[in-house]
Design a protein around this motif. Sequence first.
Motif, PDB file in Angstrom:
ATOM      1  N   GLN A  69       0.818  -1.210   0.000  1.00 25.44           N
ATOM      2  CA  GLN A  69       0.000   0.000   0.000  1.00 25.44           C
ATOM      3  C   GLN A  69       0.852   1.261   0.000  1.00 25.44           C
ATOM      4  N   HIS A  70       2.177   1.107   0.030  1.00 24.52           N
ATOM      5  CA  HIS A  70       3.105   2.239   0.066  1.00 24.52           C
ATOM      6  C   HIS A  70       2.783   3.169   1.228  1.00 24.52           C
ATOM      7  N   MET A  71       2.522   2.573   2.362  1.00 21.59           N
ATOM      8  CA  MET A  71       2.189   3.338   3.555  1.00 21.59           C
ATOM      9  C   MET A  71       3.215   3.018   4.630  1.00 21.59           C
ATOM     10  N   TYR A  72       3.633   4.042   5.343  1.00 21.97           N
ATOM     11  CA  TYR A  72       4.567   3.861   6.447  1.00 21.97           C
ATOM     12  C   TYR A  72       3.793   3.587   7.727  1.00 21.97           C
ATOM     13  N   LYS A  73       4.482   2.986   8.678  1.00 28.22           N
ATOM     14  CA  LYS A  73       3.847   2.651   9.953  1.00 28.22           C
ATOM     15  C   LYS A  73       3.281   3.889  10.640  1.00 28.22           C
ATOM     16  N   ASN A  74       4.018   4.997  10.576  1.00 27.80           N
ATOM     17  CA  ASN A  74       3.517   6.208  11.238  1.00 27.80           C
ATOM     18  C   ASN A  74       2.294   6.770  10.520  1.00 27.80           C
ATOM     19  N   GLN A  75       2.196   6.568   9.219  1.00 27.23           N
ATOM     20  CA  GLN A  75       1.012   7.013   8.478  1.00 27.23           C
ATOM     21  C   GLN A  75      -0.202   6.170   8.850  1.00 27.23           C
ATOM     22  N   LEU A  76      -0.004   4.873   8.974  1.00 24.15           N
ATOM     23  CA  LEU A  76      -1.104   4.004   9.398  1.00 24.15           C
ATOM     24  C   LEU A  76      -1.532   4.369  10.809  1.00 24.15           C
ATOM     25  N   ALA A  77      -0.553   4.585  11.684  1.00 26.46           N
ATOM     26  CA  ALA A  77      -0.856   4.957  13.069  1.00 26.46           C
ATOM     27  C   ALA A  77      -1.730   6.206  13.102  1.00 26.46           C
ATOM     28  N   HIS A  78      -1.359   7.199  12.326  1.00 20.48           N
ATOM     29  CA  HIS A  78      -2.135   8.445  12.283  1.00 20.48           C
ATOM     30  C   HIS A  78      -3.538   8.186  11.717  1.00 20.48           C
ATOM     31  N   ALA A  79      -3.620   7.356  10.686  1.00 24.16           N
ATOM     32  CA  ALA A  79      -4.905   7.083  10.036  1.00 24.16           C
ATOM     33  C   ALA A  79      -5.902   6.404  10.971  1.00 24.16           C
TER      34      ALA A  79
ATOM     35  N   VAL B 217       1.594   0.234  16.225  1.00 23.39           N
ATOM     36  CA  VAL B 217       1.655  -0.368  14.889  1.00 23.39           C
ATOM     37  C   VAL B 217       2.908  -1.232  14.768  1.00 23.39           C
ATOM     38  N   ASN B 218       4.013  -0.751  15.301  1.00 27.73           N
ATOM     39  CA  ASN B 218       5.247  -1.526  15.263  1.00 27.73           C
ATOM     40  C   ASN B 218       5.083  -2.860  15.995  1.00 27.73           C
ATOM     41  N   LYS B 219       4.414  -2.843  17.132  1.00 28.09           N
ATOM     42  CA  LYS B 219       4.168  -4.085  17.869  1.00 28.09           C
ATOM     43  C   LYS B 219       3.297  -5.041  17.056  1.00 28.09           C
ATOM     44  N   TRP B 220       2.289  -4.512  16.388  1.00 25.96           N
ATOM     45  CA  TRP B 220       1.426  -5.360  15.569  1.00 25.96           C
ATOM     46  C   TRP B 220       2.223  -6.002  14.440  1.00 25.96           C
ATOM     47  N   THR B 221       3.034  -5.191  13.756  1.00 19.72           N
ATOM     48  CA  THR B 221       3.758  -5.715  12.599  1.00 19.72           C
ATOM     49  C   THR B 221       4.840  -6.701  12.995  1.00 19.72           C
ATOM     50  N   ARG B 222       5.329  -6.632  14.224  1.00 18.87           N
ATOM     51  CA  ARG B 222       6.333  -7.588  14.697  1.00 18.87           C
ATOM     52  C   ARG B 222       5.709  -8.769  15.421  1.00 18.87           C
ATOM     53  N   GLY B 223       4.384  -8.778  15.553  1.00 18.32           N
ATOM     54  CA  GLY B 223       3.705  -9.881  16.213  1.00 18.32           C
ATOM     55  C   GLY B 223       3.818  -9.864  17.723  1.00 18.32           C
ATOM     56  N   LYS B 224       4.155  -8.717  18.300  1.00 20.25           N
ATOM     57  CA  LYS B 224       4.292  -8.603  19.757  1.00 20.25           C
ATOM     58  C   LYS B 224       2.947  -8.361  20.432  1.00 20.25           C
ATOM     59  N   SER B 225       1.979  -7.858  19.691  1.00 22.26           N
ATOM     60  CA  SER B 225       0.611  -7.674  20.184  1.00 22.26           C
ATOM     61  C   SER B 225      -0.316  -7.679  18.978  1.00 22.26           C
TER      62      SER B 225
ATOM     63  N   LEU C 122      -8.926  -3.601  13.987  1.00 22.20           N
ATOM     64  CA  LEU C 122      -8.652  -4.344  12.764  1.00 22.20           C
ATOM     65  C   LEU C 122      -9.513  -3.825  11.617  1.00 22.20           C
ATOM     66  N   MET C 123     -10.762  -3.530  11.899  1.00 19.71           N
ATOM     67  CA  MET C 123     -11.648  -2.994  10.859  1.00 19.71           C
ATOM     68  C   MET C 123     -11.176  -1.620  10.389  1.00 19.71           C
ATOM     69  N   GLN C 124     -10.698  -0.792  11.316  1.00 17.20           N
ATOM     70  CA  GLN C 124     -10.169   0.523  10.938  1.00 17.20           C
ATOM     71  C   GLN C 124      -8.897   0.374  10.100  1.00 17.20           C
ATOM     72  N   ILE C 125      -8.061  -0.572  10.468  1.00 10.15           N
ATOM     73  CA  ILE C 125      -6.839  -0.827   9.700  1.00 10.15           C
ATOM     74  C   ILE C 125      -7.194  -1.269   8.285  1.00 10.15           C
ATOM     75  N   CYS C 126      -8.167  -2.167   8.183  1.00 15.33           N
ATOM     76  CA  CYS C 126      -8.614  -2.634   6.870  1.00 15.33           C
ATOM     77  C   CYS C 126      -9.101  -1.477   6.014  1.00 15.33           C
ATOM     78  N   GLU C 127      -9.861  -0.599   6.615  1.00 19.41           N
ATOM     79  CA  GLU C 127     -10.359   0.561   5.876  1.00 19.41           C
ATOM     80  C   GLU C 127      -9.204   1.447   5.425  1.00 19.41           C
TER      81      GLU C 127
END
Length: 69
Positions: free
Chosen positions: A5-15, A23-31, A38-43
């Motif tokens: 999606q060419h999106m950075y973690k900080n952009q997703l966090a803001h969105a 977001v970093n914890k999610w992407t590393r599987g720590k939480s 999840l629905m907001q992330i999907c959107e």
Amino acid sequence: MLDRQHMYKNQLAHAVGVSSVAVNKWTRGKSLPSLLMLMQICEALDATPNSLLIDMREDRRRRNGRRKK
């Protein structure tokens, strides 16, 4: 998913209204995000929950594969 999606973690966090640390914890599987988050992330990523979960599983397999070498 973020890469495609060419999106950075900080952009997703803001969105979705969370910290980039979360977001970093999610992407590393720590939480994991809540179902509502999840629905907001999907959107934000224009993705389905299923596609996100498949990507998470594939990422985990790649990480685990690297550790075994």
